[in-house]
Write a protein that holds these residues in place. Sequence first.
Motif, PDB file in Angstrom:
ATOM      1  N   ARG A   1     -17.709   1.426   3.469  1.00 18.04           N
ATOM      2  CA  ARG A   1     -18.471   1.491   2.219  1.00 18.04           C
ATOM      3  C   ARG A   1     -17.660   0.977   1.027  1.00 18.04           C
ATOM      4  NH1 ARG A   1     -19.867   6.704   5.450  1.00 18.04           N
ATOM      5  NH2 ARG A   1     -21.824   5.977   6.318  1.00 18.04           N
ATOM      6  N   LEU A   2     -16.452   0.554   1.267  1.00 17.81           N
ATOM      7  CA  LEU A   2     -15.606   0.030   0.193  1.00 17.81           C
ATOM      8  C   LEU A   2     -15.694  -1.487   0.147  1.00 17.81           C
ATOM      9  CD1 LEU A   2     -12.396   2.206   0.755  1.00 17.81           C
ATOM     10  CD2 LEU A   2     -14.194   2.568  -0.952  1.00 17.81           C
ATOM     11  N   LYS A   3     -15.316  -2.038  -1.023  1.00 22.16           N
ATOM     12  CA  LYS A   3     -15.182  -3.486  -1.134  1.00 22.16           C
ATOM     13  C   LYS A   3     -13.753  -3.862  -0.771  1.00 22.16           C
ATOM     14  CE  LYS A   3     -18.733  -3.907  -4.622  1.00 22.16           C
ATOM     15  NZ  LYS A   3     -19.024  -4.120  -6.034  1.00 22.16           N
ATOM     16  N   GLY A   4     -13.546  -5.120  -0.461  1.00 23.16           N
ATOM     17  CA  GLY A   4     -12.209  -5.587  -0.134  1.00 23.16           C
ATOM     18  C   GLY A   4     -11.197  -5.236  -1.204  1.00 23.16           C
ATOM     19  N   SER A   5     -11.604  -5.420  -2.454  1.00 19.19           N
ATOM     20  CA  SER A   5     -10.677  -5.144  -3.556  1.00 19.19           C
ATOM     21  C   SER A   5     -10.316  -3.667  -3.626  1.00 19.19           C
ATOM     22  CB  SER A   5     -11.305  -5.590  -4.879  1.00 19.19           C
ATOM     23  OG  SER A   5     -12.527  -4.891  -5.086  1.00 19.19           O
ATOM     24  N   GLU A   6     -11.189  -2.799  -3.092  1.00 14.72           N
ATOM     25  CA  GLU A   6     -10.893  -1.370  -3.103  1.00 14.72           C
ATOM     26  C   GLU A   6     -10.109  -0.941  -1.863  1.00 14.72           C
ATOM     27  OE1 GLU A   6     -15.086   0.160  -5.187  1.00 14.72           O
ATOM     28  OE2 GLU A   6     -15.028  -0.342  -3.052  1.00 14.72           O
ATOM     29  N   ASN A   7     -10.388  -1.606  -0.770  1.00 14.38           N
ATOM     30  CA  ASN A   7      -9.832  -1.147   0.503  1.00 14.38           C
ATOM     31  C   ASN A   7      -8.464  -1.754   0.822  1.00 14.38           C
ATOM     32  OD1 ASN A   7     -10.300   0.321   3.114  1.00 14.38           O
ATOM     33  ND2 ASN A   7      -9.996  -1.763   3.907  1.00 14.38           N
ATOM     34  N   ASN A   8      -8.226  -2.965   0.330  1.00 13.90           N
ATOM     35  CA  ASN A   8      -6.942  -3.628   0.618  1.00 13.90           C
ATOM     36  C   ASN A   8      -5.776  -2.824   0.038  1.00 13.90           C
ATOM     37  OD1 ASN A   8      -8.439  -5.644   1.734  1.00 13.90           O
ATOM     38  ND2 ASN A   8      -7.854  -7.242   0.269  1.00 13.90           N
ATOM     39  N   ASP A   9      -4.793  -2.556   0.850  1.00 13.59           N
ATOM     40  CA  ASP A   9      -3.596  -1.874   0.352  1.00 13.59           C
ATOM     41  C   ASP A   9      -2.634  -2.921  -0.199  1.00 13.59           C
ATOM     42  OD1 ASP A   9      -4.427   0.704   1.429  1.00 13.59           O
ATOM     43  OD2 ASP A   9      -3.883  -0.082   3.400  1.00 13.59           O
ATOM     44  N   PRO A  10      -2.329  -2.850  -1.503  1.00 15.24           N
ATOM     45  CA  PRO A  10      -1.411  -3.856  -2.039  1.00 15.24           C
ATOM     46  C   PRO A  10       0.006  -3.683  -1.486  1.00 15.24           C
ATOM     47  CG  PRO A  10      -1.907  -2.176  -3.690  1.00 15.24           C
ATOM     48  CD  PRO A  10      -2.776  -1.886  -2.515  1.00 15.24           C
ATOM     49  N   LEU A  11       0.649  -4.802  -1.248  1.00 11.03           N
ATOM     50  CA  LEU A  11       2.050  -4.781  -0.819  1.00 11.03           C
ATOM     51  C   LEU A  11       2.939  -4.807  -2.058  1.00 11.03           C
ATOM     52  CD1 LEU A  11       1.556  -7.324   2.009  1.00 11.03           C
ATOM     53  CD2 LEU A  11       3.104  -5.411   2.331  1.00 11.03           C
ATOM     54  N   THR A  12       3.907  -3.933  -2.101  1.00 12.60           N
ATOM     55  CA  THR A  12       4.842  -3.921  -3.223  1.00 12.60           C
ATOM     56  C   THR A  12       6.265  -3.921  -2.668  1.00 12.60           C
ATOM     57  OG1 THR A  12       5.343  -1.572  -3.471  1.00 12.60           O
ATOM     58  CG2 THR A  12       3.191  -2.304  -4.278  1.00 12.60           C
ATOM     59  N   PRO A  13       7.229  -4.228  -3.505  1.00 14.67           N
ATOM     60  CA  PRO A  13       8.621  -4.205  -3.026  1.00 14.67           C
ATOM     61  C   PRO A  13       9.022  -2.842  -2.465  1.00 14.67           C
ATOM     62  CG  PRO A  13       8.474  -5.344  -5.136  1.00 14.67           C
ATOM     63  CD  PRO A  13       7.125  -4.734  -4.891  1.00 14.67           C
ATOM     64  N   ASN A  14       8.289  -1.797  -2.863  1.00 20.53           N
ATOM     65  CA  ASN A  14       8.627  -0.461  -2.363  1.00 20.53           C
ATOM     66  C   ASN A  14       7.700   0.005  -1.245  1.00 20.53           C
ATOM     67  OD1 ASN A  14      10.603  -0.258  -4.442  1.00 20.53           O
ATOM     68  ND2 ASN A  14       8.931   0.167  -5.877  1.00 20.53           N
ATOM     69  N   GLY A  15       7.009  -0.918  -0.641  1.00 16.96           N
ATOM     70  CA  GLY A  15       6.105  -0.534   0.439  1.00 16.96           C
ATOM     71  C   GLY A  15       4.661  -0.733   0.024  1.00 16.96           C
ATOM     72  N   PHE A  16       3.757  -0.121   0.754  1.00 13.72           N
ATOM     73  CA  PHE A  16       2.340  -0.283   0.482  1.00 13.72           C
ATOM     74  C   PHE A  16       1.922   0.642  -0.655  1.00 13.72           C
ATOM     75  CE2 PHE A  16       2.950  -1.780   4.737  1.00 13.72           C
ATOM     76  CZ  PHE A  16       2.182  -2.922   4.783  1.00 13.72           C
TER      77      PHE A  16
END
Lengths: 350, 350, 350, 350
Positions: free
Chosen positions: B252-267
């Motif tokens: 029920r989420l959109k891609g922009s809501e569901n995608n976990d962003p990658l950061t230098p400190n992990g997800f």
Amino acid sequence: MAGNSFGQAFRVTTFGESHGEGVGAVIDGCPPRIRLSREDFVRDMARRRPGTGSHSTPRSEEDRVEILSGVFEDLTTGAPIALFIRNRDVDSRPYEILRRLFRPAHGDYTYFKKYGHFDFRGGGRYSARETAARVAAGVVAGKILEPQGVRVVAYTLELGGIRAESINLDSIEKSPLYCPDPISSQRMEEPVSNAGKEGDSLGGIAEIRVTGCPAGLGDPVFDKLDADLAKAVMSIGTVKGVEIGAGFEAARLKGSENNDPLTPNGFGTNRAGGILGGISNGDEIVLRVAMKPIPSIGQEQDTIDREGHPAKMSFTGRHDIAAIPRIIPVLEAMVKIVLADHYLRSKTIT
Amino acid sequence: MAGNSFGQAFRVTTFGESHGEGVGAVIDGCPPRIRLSREDFVRDMARRRPGTGSHSTPRSEEDRVEILSGVFEDLTTGAPIALFIRNRDVDSRPYEILRRLFRPAHGDYTYFKKYGHFDFRGGGRYSARETAARVAAGVVAGKILEPQGVRVVAYTLELGGIRAESINLDSIEKSPLYCPDPISSQRMEEPVSNAGKEGDSLGGIAEIRVTGCPAGLGDPVFDKLDADLAKAVMSIGTVKGVEIGAGFEAARLKGSENNDPLTPNGFGTNRAGGILGGISNGDEIVLRVAMKPIPSIGQEQDTIDREGHPAKMSFTGRHDIAAIPRIIPVLEAMVKIVLADHYLRSKTIT
Amino acid sequence: MAGNSFGQAFRVTTFGESHGEGVGAVIDGCPPRIRLSREDFVRDMARRRPGTGSHSTPRSEEDRVEILSGVFEDLTTGAPIALFIRNRDVDSRPYEILRRLFRPAHGDYTYFKKYGHFDFRGGGRYSARETAARVAAGVVAGKILEPQGVRVVAYTLELGGIRAESINLDSIEKSPLYCPDPISSQRMEEPVSNAGKEGDSLGGIAEIRVTGCPAGLGDPVFDKLDADLAKAVMSIGTVKGVEIGAGFEAARLKGSENNDPLTPNGFGTNRAGGILGGISNGDEIVLRVAMKPIPSIGQEQDTIDREGHPAKMSFTGRHDIAAIPRIIPVLEAMVKIVLADHYLRSKTIT
Amino acid sequence: MAGNSFGQAFRVTTFGESHGEGVGAVIDGCPPRIRLSREDFVRDMARRRPGTGSHSTPRSEEDRVEILSGVFEDLTTGAPIALFIRNRDVDSRPYEILRRLFRPAHGDYTYFKKYGHFDFRGGGRYSARETAARVAAGVVAGKILEPQGVRVVAYTLELGGIRAESINLDSIEKSPLYCPDPISSQRMEEPVSNAGKEGDSLGGIAEIRVTGCPAGLGDPVFDKLDADLAKAVMSIGTVKGVEIGAGFEAARLKGSENNDPLTPNGFGTNRAGGILGGISNGDEIVLRVAMKPIPSIGQEQDTIDREGHPAKMSFTGRHDIAAIPRIIPVLEAMVKIVLADHYLRSKTIT
């Protein structure tokens, strides 16, 4: 270690990458003397193929299945059936950036961590393109099941917050979204269109029904029919959940509500979803599958590069807004593969 | 056909029936020089064992694990480890009626259809008793994972309509229902008690968390880590649904809501539930499992006999009201078995 | 990695060590409704058991097979059949020296190299004792084959330089050496006796004949019937060679001499040994197996200790002079297991 | 049932027929980051290819290996490697007679019995052509072994009654018969030439030596290294016997003669052939393989047709007189595949 095969008696091994030579499947264990030719694959390959509508990618793939082995004079021989679908239209330049950056919610990061080296073009091995090989293998599985009267149908149950309110199997193929309810299908177009405009994507829920499955398929204790079905559908990239029969709802029922009474005319209800003790009970098999939204979106996202430095990324390539219609034939294929496998396995105990 | 084994590099085969000599497991592939003795099994076997509370069966099983092979001077040798748990207290007279009648929502009907002949006493092979062997095997899997810092914890998330409102892992073992929220645990007692009085039973939802799992476990494309986890938990008799990370909610989420962003400190978030492209990403692995209510209830139910004639049946034997607390250790065991298998498998590619 | 299982449709996993709790086998895939009880094992277990003659070890093992699972009311249920043979008379003190020294021509050295830690008492996992579990599993395989009219017979063809000059199957069980030629059997006693006096040991050649095997068993291309038979017998510790039909002699024949002509009444000759293209042709299956002499001898031998220092060693424990009579039932068991497996597998293609 | 795969950690599946589209192999489990390109296959494919001499078939196959998947920028990725060798020059008219008649000593009869329907052209699936796929897979296996210093060499030990009197590995490739003794190689030409003139064929004995194999490869109890080697070579169509180390000769030795003494500098002798207890001991691995003469001969032979009526048959097609030179690379390939598999498997226990 050998994770690219599925099944025991009907064993499917897939190979290939999104932007390599092509994708394919080798089927070991298909019985001899089954009529099979190139034309048998056309319908399902077309159903899986990216379409031209607003909600699917414009990539033009012809997806013609070559039978490389195992068929002689249009009959299977019992030898391995190798199927190959050559890639076309494979401009991989847009993917060159993936040599450096990981796409969020894709396998890029984990493939890099695991293998150090991988074909990142279009997802390579973990691309949805690999599922074309599964659909082809599913066609062969279907040839084993059809004479037994087994029919597998999948459809879009929920998309963009809209849930099908009625299930009319005849309406599925008329809907561009494979929705069994014409009115809901119409209504689903709006959230799809909106997500497209926003550079976003949608997930959804599919339902699969198997009719005509004889009682007795499935093996104790680890290879239960529901366990193998769960693995089969969960092995599709975007799937995040699966439930059989009443599924998660069963967790909220009491035994007296959830138990399907046995009657001289069969089961009074079908909360079990056609499987008891891991073995088909002769009733309709029903499962539902949750798919996450496609990770590739037009909006800008945070990510990192291979050295761990922060970066921004927005994807402009050809991608679906709602993947669910393309996954419908893959779900059907995987369910057919499981059933064909267990059907053949069941013969060894008689 | 051979459905009683699970795993490839760490391969577990279980055997045994509820009212036969006992249940057991043979583990093939356990590395040598791991410290293992009879005492290592005591804690988990006790956790799985039916308790004495109002919500679990009073059957007194000691569930002592005998190590029949594969261990020498308290160290594993690399040879198969055979574990055996002898049955005790096995009055099978109450089950004599099952020679004639099928219990609704049990495997009786399907086992009869498939095998013609089966050990119906207490469910025989498809009894929950078989899971004692899995728990024992899970202890050995845990011995492989522990030095890697991998920890697997399962708990009751929802029971009788009550959902845990906070997750405090330290509270789990203090709760008779393995609930990580003391207040919710208290509140869950009421529906359990009520169901018991009504001769009824309850299902529930469990959550499993894996911390310390390194990135890189899982194999493409069919043996994805999430696919194998789904199969592993779905192979437990009462499980009807499984979801990873955001699961059905992701649909029920959109891609922009569901995608976990990658950061230098992990997800940045963990909607993926620790798995991307079928491979662990180093983040916490989270899955949820739906269990149906125990089918054996005191209330009278409709059923049929082996000849198909209608009959009435009410079950007076010893059975749980809510099975979920007993299944918690089984879920942990199955997840450990999957992880140990994929951990060993991952070594072959380095 | 999981090397302790054999077969696919009829899958045997053995476990156990020479001086541990016992040895056992789990059979997964045995069809239901086959009559099986403890008594069925007595004859073959007795044949494998070390005897009291001059040429076999005086160790008194009773080798009673316990059926731990998979049988209900004397009929198989389709569930895994676990068989267990408890060790008795296990004085392991004589083996304490093996903590330090490697016995020549035994697995001590390689197990130490591979595992670092192993149960060295009496050979532990690689002891001939493990074959008791195979013989037990072979009894179950035989139950599947018998109704099909398949009969497997092994016998001593050559021992101590004496070769059987006639093959009279009825004479086999009357010979303490399982020799099908009474006169040769008598003559074989002398070299055995001499070797015993010299503190030495003998190898030998066995022949195995399968009658009544239907055409069509065996799978292309790797699981050819002869390939699986070769693996099956070569997996027995002392076996160093195997040949099918004309075997090594075929290498010296011309095509015109070696080809078996097809006639309306079957094959004119049987140099193929009953297998063509890896599939049984309906003719008698014939194979021969070479066994090395037992490595444990009374004479003093050169060896090294775990640190690589030279040492002397002479073995005074209980051991056979000629192992071949004890291996005869193991060869029969392994051949039965292969045939039962391929018989069940053949059902999936019909 | 799935008999077209070999190996566990390094798993090879072959497909294809002699006169279909081509033959191929899918390798699952090859580690990533191994340099591999099309050129790597040229040498071994050429060695297997039918030559132009008097003793081999004049069929002109180019046998170019296409890499369909699993390699990116000339490095393996860990994904399945699919290899394909397209058939050329496939005039199948000469085989039309096989629609009716069974060739003696070929798989025609058994394939017909098993499958009812098969691709009879040139042997179809059981043609020696299938071994081209094995040779290609063996090249990949070799890439895993080479960095470990493992070298596999096979050669003709005996042909037409002539046995190599010395073993000079450098002479092998100079001999058209892959004989390691130049003088014997010369002498072998005569029986080959004679058999050719007589419309007959010859078998032979090959020897395989593996140097540089580390101690510790091989698994108890069924997947012993020698058991897997025996299966691997016996799965080649013409092989009728296999022996390890002293082999059949060991059956005639006494323990005191056959036992290889352990010394601080390694084993004093190598009658074991480099394997003890099923595990490599670090010494040279030596095995010998007996091959029957090619069944297709020019001389007239008795056979039957599909209805069982007697018939005469003489084969005029293109076929080898002595197949052994073409089988040499196949033997090497199979041995490499076994070793690569066990090398990868051995990593899971460390």
